[in-house]
Design a protein around this motif. Structure first.
Motif, PDB file in Angstrom:
ATOM      1  N   GLU A 174       3.528  -7.881  -2.349  1.00  0.00           N
ATOM      2  CA  GLU A 174       3.326  -6.472  -2.737  1.00  0.00           C
ATOM      3  C   GLU A 174       2.828  -6.333  -4.172  1.00  0.00           C
ATOM      4  O   GLU A 174       3.443  -5.654  -4.998  1.00  0.00           O
ATOM      5  CB  GLU A 174       4.614  -5.672  -2.521  1.00  0.00           C
ATOM      6  N   ASN A 177       2.329  -2.737  -5.685  1.00  0.00           N
ATOM      7  CA  ASN A 177       3.478  -1.856  -5.728  1.00  0.00           C
ATOM      8  C   ASN A 177       3.449  -0.960  -6.971  1.00  0.00           C
ATOM      9  O   ASN A 177       3.374  -1.442  -8.090  1.00  0.00           O
ATOM     10  CB  ASN A 177       4.736  -2.737  -5.754  1.00  0.00           C
ATOM     11  N   THR A 207       1.346  -6.642   1.981  1.00  0.00           N
ATOM     12  CA  THR A 207       1.083  -5.265   1.573  1.00  0.00           C
ATOM     13  C   THR A 207       1.480  -4.301   2.679  1.00  0.00           C
ATOM     14  O   THR A 207       1.614  -4.701   3.847  1.00  0.00           O
ATOM     15  CB  THR A 207      -0.404  -5.075   1.185  1.00  0.00           C
TER      16      THR A 207
END
Ligand SMILES: Nc1ncnc2c1ncn2[C@@H]1O[C@H](COP(=O)(O)OP(=O)(O)OP(=O)(O)O)[C@@H](O)[C@H]1O
Length: 268
Positions: A174, A177, A207
Protein backbone atom coordinates in the motif's frame (compact mmCIF):
# COMPACT_ATOMS: atom_id res chain seq x y z
CA UNK A 1 12.71 -19.04 -32.06
CA UNK A 2 11.09 -18.85 -28.62
CA UNK A 3 12.82 -16.62 -26.07
CA UNK A 4 13.71 -18.41 -22.82
CA UNK A 5 11.32 -17.54 -19.95
CA UNK A 6 12.76 -14.85 -17.63
CA UNK A 7 14.37 -16.05 -14.40
CA UNK A 8 11.98 -17.07 -11.65
CA UNK A 9 12.23 -14.71 -8.68
CA UNK A 10 9.62 -16.22 -6.37
CA UNK A 11 7.54 -19.34 -6.48
CA UNK A 12 4.79 -20.46 -4.16
CA UNK A 13 3.23 -23.91 -4.32
CA UNK A 14 0.24 -25.21 -2.41
CA UNK A 15 0.78 -22.66 0.33
CA UNK A 16 -1.47 -22.40 3.36
CA UNK A 17 -1.17 -20.12 6.37
CA UNK A 18 -3.13 -20.82 9.53
CA UNK A 19 -3.13 -19.03 12.86
CA UNK A 20 -2.03 -21.62 15.39
CA UNK A 21 -3.96 -20.03 18.25
CA UNK A 22 -7.37 -19.81 16.59
CA UNK A 23 -6.88 -22.26 13.67
CA UNK A 24 -8.11 -19.44 11.40
CA UNK A 25 -7.22 -20.09 7.74
CA UNK A 26 -5.50 -16.97 6.36
CA UNK A 27 -4.20 -18.37 3.07
CA UNK A 28 -5.24 -21.61 1.42
CA UNK A 29 -3.88 -23.51 -1.61
CA UNK A 30 -1.94 -20.60 -3.09
CA UNK A 31 0.08 -21.25 -6.25
CA UNK A 32 1.91 -18.26 -7.70
CA UNK A 33 5.16 -17.41 -9.39
CA UNK A 34 6.88 -14.12 -10.11
CA UNK A 35 9.55 -13.76 -12.77
CA UNK A 36 12.24 -11.17 -13.40
CA UNK A 37 10.87 -8.02 -15.03
CA UNK A 38 7.26 -8.71 -14.00
CA UNK A 39 5.26 -6.06 -12.16
CA UNK A 40 2.42 -7.53 -10.13
CA UNK A 41 -0.61 -5.91 -8.57
CA UNK A 42 -1.96 -7.78 -5.56
CA UNK A 43 -5.63 -6.97 -4.95
CA UNK A 44 -8.41 -8.19 -2.72
CA UNK A 45 -10.85 -7.01 -0.07
CA UNK A 46 -9.73 -6.08 3.45
CA UNK A 47 -8.54 -9.19 5.24
CA UNK A 48 -8.18 -11.25 2.03
CA UNK A 49 -4.56 -12.07 2.92
CA UNK A 50 -2.55 -9.66 0.74
CA UNK A 51 -0.11 -8.51 3.42
CA UNK A 52 0.34 -12.09 4.60
CA UNK A 53 1.20 -13.21 1.06
CA UNK A 54 3.66 -10.33 0.73
CA UNK A 55 5.28 -11.36 4.02
CA UNK A 56 5.77 -14.88 2.65
CA UNK A 57 7.60 -13.79 -0.47
CA UNK A 58 9.42 -11.17 1.59
CA UNK A 59 10.78 -14.03 3.75
CA UNK A 60 9.25 -12.33 6.80
CA UNK A 61 7.15 -15.36 7.72
CA UNK A 62 6.95 -19.06 6.91
CA UNK A 63 3.91 -20.89 5.54
CA UNK A 64 2.07 -23.47 7.62
CA UNK A 65 1.99 -25.79 4.59
CA UNK A 66 3.35 -25.84 1.04
CA UNK A 67 6.61 -24.39 -0.28
CA UNK A 68 7.87 -20.86 -0.80
CA UNK A 69 10.99 -20.32 -2.87
CA UNK A 70 12.46 -16.82 -3.14
CA UNK A 71 15.52 -15.94 -5.23
CA UNK A 72 16.32 -19.64 -5.57
CA UNK A 73 16.13 -20.31 -1.81
CA UNK A 74 13.46 -22.40 -0.15
CA UNK A 75 12.07 -20.92 3.07
CA UNK A 76 12.91 -23.23 5.94
CA UNK A 77 16.27 -24.15 4.40
CA UNK A 78 17.90 -20.73 4.32
CA UNK A 79 18.97 -17.97 6.71
CA UNK A 80 16.02 -15.64 6.18
CA UNK A 81 17.96 -12.60 7.44
CA UNK A 82 20.46 -13.08 4.64
CA UNK A 83 17.70 -13.65 2.09
CA UNK A 84 15.81 -10.53 3.22
CA UNK A 85 18.90 -8.46 2.42
CA UNK A 86 18.19 -9.14 -1.27
CA UNK A 87 14.51 -8.20 -1.12
CA UNK A 88 13.30 -4.61 -1.01
CA UNK A 89 10.25 -4.37 1.25
CA UNK A 90 8.36 -1.11 1.74
CA UNK A 91 5.54 -1.16 4.22
CA UNK A 92 3.72 1.43 6.30
CA UNK A 93 4.41 -0.63 9.43
CA UNK A 94 8.16 -0.20 8.88
CA UNK A 95 10.03 1.40 11.80
CA UNK A 96 11.99 4.48 10.74
CA UNK A 97 13.74 6.96 13.06
CA UNK A 98 11.68 10.11 12.47
CA UNK A 99 14.50 12.54 13.28
CA UNK A 100 17.02 10.93 10.91
CA UNK A 101 17.70 12.85 7.69
CA UNK A 102 16.39 11.24 4.49
CA UNK A 103 19.93 10.38 3.35
CA UNK A 104 20.56 8.46 6.59
CA UNK A 105 17.26 6.60 6.23
CA UNK A 106 18.26 5.53 2.71
CA UNK A 107 21.73 4.47 3.98
CA UNK A 108 20.16 2.11 6.51
CA UNK A 109 18.84 0.14 3.54
CA UNK A 110 22.44 -0.99 2.93
CA UNK A 111 22.53 -2.74 6.31
CA UNK A 112 18.82 -3.56 6.60
CA UNK A 113 18.77 -1.90 10.01
CA UNK A 114 16.48 0.64 11.65
CA UNK A 115 19.40 2.64 13.06
CA UNK A 116 22.45 3.55 10.94
CA UNK A 117 25.61 1.45 11.35
CA UNK A 118 28.00 4.24 10.40
CA UNK A 119 31.17 2.12 10.22
CA UNK A 120 29.62 -0.01 7.47
CA UNK A 121 28.99 2.86 5.04
CA UNK A 122 31.92 3.74 2.77
CA UNK A 123 32.01 6.67 0.33
CA UNK A 124 30.58 4.55 -2.46
CA UNK A 125 27.60 3.51 -0.32
CA UNK A 126 26.95 7.11 0.74
CA UNK A 127 27.07 8.21 -2.89
CA UNK A 128 24.66 5.43 -3.88
CA UNK A 129 22.18 6.75 -1.30
CA UNK A 130 22.42 10.20 -2.91
CA UNK A 131 22.03 8.70 -6.40
CA UNK A 132 18.91 6.79 -5.36
CA UNK A 133 17.38 9.90 -3.80
CA UNK A 134 18.02 11.64 -7.14
CA UNK A 135 16.52 8.72 -9.06
CA UNK A 136 13.37 8.97 -6.94
CA UNK A 137 13.39 12.76 -7.48
CA UNK A 138 13.94 13.68 -3.86
CA UNK A 139 17.60 14.71 -3.91
CA UNK A 140 16.75 18.02 -2.20
CA UNK A 141 15.40 16.12 0.81
CA UNK A 142 18.77 14.53 1.71
CA UNK A 143 19.21 16.58 4.91
CA UNK A 144 15.52 16.89 5.88
CA UNK A 145 14.35 14.83 8.87
CA UNK A 146 12.23 11.93 7.63
CA UNK A 147 9.44 12.74 10.08
CA UNK A 148 8.78 16.17 8.58
CA UNK A 149 8.72 14.95 4.96
CA UNK A 150 5.28 14.68 3.32
CA UNK A 151 3.62 11.29 2.84
CA UNK A 152 4.57 11.20 -0.85
CA UNK A 153 8.17 12.16 -0.08
CA UNK A 154 8.39 9.52 2.66
CA UNK A 155 7.11 6.85 0.26
CA UNK A 156 9.80 7.73 -2.28
CA UNK A 157 12.53 7.88 0.39
CA UNK A 158 11.51 4.39 1.58
CA UNK A 159 11.65 3.06 -1.98
CA UNK A 160 15.15 4.57 -2.37
CA UNK A 161 16.06 2.84 0.92
CA UNK A 162 14.68 -0.49 -0.33
CA UNK A 163 16.77 -0.20 -3.51
CA UNK A 164 20.10 0.19 -1.64
CA UNK A 165 21.05 -3.51 -1.78
CA UNK A 166 20.10 -3.66 -5.50
CA UNK A 167 17.28 -6.13 -4.86
CA UNK A 168 15.88 -8.40 -7.56
CA UNK A 169 12.46 -8.17 -5.93
CA UNK A 170 10.74 -5.05 -4.61
CA UNK A 171 7.61 -5.43 -2.46
CA UNK A 172 5.36 -2.44 -1.90
CA UNK A 173 2.56 -2.75 0.64
CA UNK A 174 0.00 0.00 0.00
CA UNK A 175 2.61 2.59 -1.01
CA UNK A 176 -0.11 5.06 -2.07
CA UNK A 177 -1.79 5.03 1.32
CA UNK A 178 -2.99 8.56 2.27
CA UNK A 179 -1.30 10.28 -0.68
CA UNK A 180 -2.97 13.26 -2.33
CA UNK A 181 -3.50 13.17 -6.08
CA UNK A 182 -0.27 14.94 -7.18
CA UNK A 183 1.83 12.80 -4.78
CA UNK A 184 0.10 9.67 -6.03
CA UNK A 185 0.81 10.59 -9.65
CA UNK A 186 4.47 11.39 -8.82
CA UNK A 187 4.85 8.00 -7.17
CA UNK A 188 3.19 6.20 -10.09
CA UNK A 189 5.61 7.98 -12.40
CA UNK A 190 8.57 7.02 -10.20
CA UNK A 191 7.49 3.35 -10.32
CA UNK A 192 7.04 3.54 -14.08
CA UNK A 193 10.58 4.91 -14.49
CA UNK A 194 11.97 2.30 -12.11
CA UNK A 195 10.46 -0.46 -14.23
CA UNK A 196 11.85 1.10 -17.43
CA UNK A 197 15.35 1.67 -16.02
CA UNK A 198 15.71 -1.70 -14.27
CA UNK A 199 14.41 -4.33 -16.70
CA UNK A 200 15.29 -7.29 -14.45
CA UNK A 201 13.59 -5.91 -11.32
CA UNK A 202 10.37 -7.67 -10.31
CA UNK A 203 7.84 -5.77 -8.19
CA UNK A 204 4.71 -6.72 -6.26
CA UNK A 205 2.42 -3.88 -5.20
CA UNK A 206 -0.49 -4.29 -2.80
CA UNK A 207 -3.17 -1.74 -3.46
CA UNK A 208 -6.90 -1.18 -3.02
CA UNK A 209 -7.37 1.08 -6.01
CA UNK A 210 -6.87 0.23 -9.68
CA UNK A 211 -6.29 3.94 -10.36
CA UNK A 212 -2.99 3.57 -8.50
CA UNK A 213 -1.54 0.96 -10.81
CA UNK A 214 1.41 2.22 -12.85
CA UNK A 215 1.05 1.62 -16.61
CA UNK A 216 3.99 -0.80 -16.32
CA UNK A 217 1.87 -3.25 -14.28
CA UNK A 218 2.14 -6.53 -16.19
CA UNK A 219 0.31 -9.06 -13.99
CA UNK A 220 -2.35 -9.16 -11.30
CA UNK A 221 -3.39 -11.56 -8.58
CA UNK A 222 -6.84 -11.29 -7.02
CA UNK A 223 -7.21 -12.77 -3.55
CA UNK A 224 -10.56 -13.66 -2.08
CA UNK A 225 -10.79 -14.95 1.49
CA UNK A 226 -7.28 -16.36 1.39
CA UNK A 227 -7.60 -18.06 -1.99
CA UNK A 228 -6.52 -17.08 -5.48
CA UNK A 229 -9.53 -15.69 -7.35
CA UNK A 230 -7.60 -14.97 -10.53
CA UNK A 231 -3.93 -14.72 -11.46
CA UNK A 232 -2.14 -13.87 -14.69
CA UNK A 233 -1.47 -11.12 -17.23
CA UNK A 234 -3.09 -7.90 -16.06
CA UNK A 235 -5.41 -7.58 -19.07
CA UNK A 236 -6.83 -11.06 -18.44
CA UNK A 237 -7.33 -10.55 -14.70
CA UNK A 238 -8.57 -6.98 -14.31
CA UNK A 239 -11.92 -7.58 -15.95
CA UNK A 240 -15.31 -6.53 -14.60
CA UNK A 241 -16.32 -10.18 -14.35
CA UNK A 242 -13.34 -11.34 -12.30
CA UNK A 243 -13.28 -8.23 -10.10
CA UNK A 244 -17.01 -8.62 -9.45
CA UNK A 245 -16.46 -12.24 -8.42
CA UNK A 246 -13.52 -11.31 -6.20
CA UNK A 247 -15.15 -8.42 -4.36
CA UNK A 248 -18.72 -9.79 -4.31
CA UNK A 249 -20.34 -6.70 -5.81
CA UNK A 250 -20.76 -5.41 -9.37
CA UNK A 251 -17.58 -3.72 -10.56
CA UNK A 252 -16.98 -2.03 -13.90
CA UNK A 253 -13.39 -1.89 -15.05
CA UNK A 254 -12.04 0.41 -17.73
CA UNK A 255 -8.53 0.70 -19.12
CA UNK A 256 -7.42 3.84 -20.90
CA UNK A 257 -3.97 5.13 -21.88
CA UNK A 258 -2.32 2.47 -19.73
CA UNK A 259 -4.27 3.39 -16.58
CA UNK A 260 -7.06 1.42 -14.88
CA UNK A 261 -10.29 2.58 -13.32
CA UNK A 262 -12.81 0.57 -11.26
CA UNK A 263 -16.30 1.66 -10.31
CA UNK A 264 -18.54 -0.32 -8.05
CA UNK A 265 -22.30 -0.42 -7.81
CA UNK A 266 -24.23 -1.70 -4.81
CA UNK A 267 -24.10 -5.32 -3.72
CA UNK A 268 -26.71 -7.23 -5.72
N1 LIG B 1 -0.75 -11.55 13.53
C1 LIG B 1 -2.02 -11.85 13.29
N2 LIG B 1 -2.83 -12.31 14.29
C2 LIG B 1 -4.13 -12.64 14.05
N3 LIG B 1 -4.71 -12.56 12.85
C3 LIG B 1 -3.96 -12.10 11.82
C4 LIG B 1 -2.59 -11.72 11.99
N4 LIG B 1 -2.12 -11.32 10.79
C5 LIG B 1 -3.14 -11.42 9.93
N5 LIG B 1 -4.24 -11.89 10.55
C6 LIG B 1 -5.56 -12.12 9.94
O1 LIG B 1 -5.35 -12.69 8.66
C7 LIG B 1 -6.27 -12.20 7.70
C8 LIG B 1 -5.51 -11.60 6.52
O2 LIG B 1 -4.78 -10.47 6.96
P1 LIG B 1 -3.91 -9.59 5.94
O3 LIG B 1 -3.38 -8.44 6.71
O4 LIG B 1 -2.95 -10.47 5.23
O5 LIG B 1 -5.04 -9.12 4.92
P2 LIG B 1 -5.00 -7.93 3.86
O6 LIG B 1 -5.63 -8.47 2.61
O7 LIG B 1 -3.62 -7.38 3.73
O8 LIG B 1 -5.96 -6.88 4.56
P3 LIG B 1 -6.05 -5.28 4.44
O9 LIG B 1 -6.48 -4.96 3.05
O10 LIG B 1 -7.11 -4.92 5.44
O11 LIG B 1 -4.70 -4.71 4.80
C9 LIG B 1 -7.14 -11.18 8.44
O12 LIG B 1 -8.33 -11.83 8.85
C10 LIG B 1 -6.30 -10.82 9.66
O13 LIG B 1 -7.13 -10.46 10.76
Amino acid sequence: MNQPAPRQVASIEGVGVRRMTSDQVILDGIDWSVRAGEHWALLGANGAGKTTLLKLIGAVMHPTSGTVEVLGNRLGRVDVRELRAHIGHVSTSQRVPQDAPAHTVVLTGATGTVQPLWRKYDDETRQLAHDLLSELECKELADRPFGVCSGGQRARILIARALMPAPSLLLLDEPFNALDLPSREDLIDALRRLAADRPALATVTVTHHLEELPPTTSHALLLREGRVGACGPVGDVLTGELMTRCFGRPIDVTHQDGRWLARSGHRS
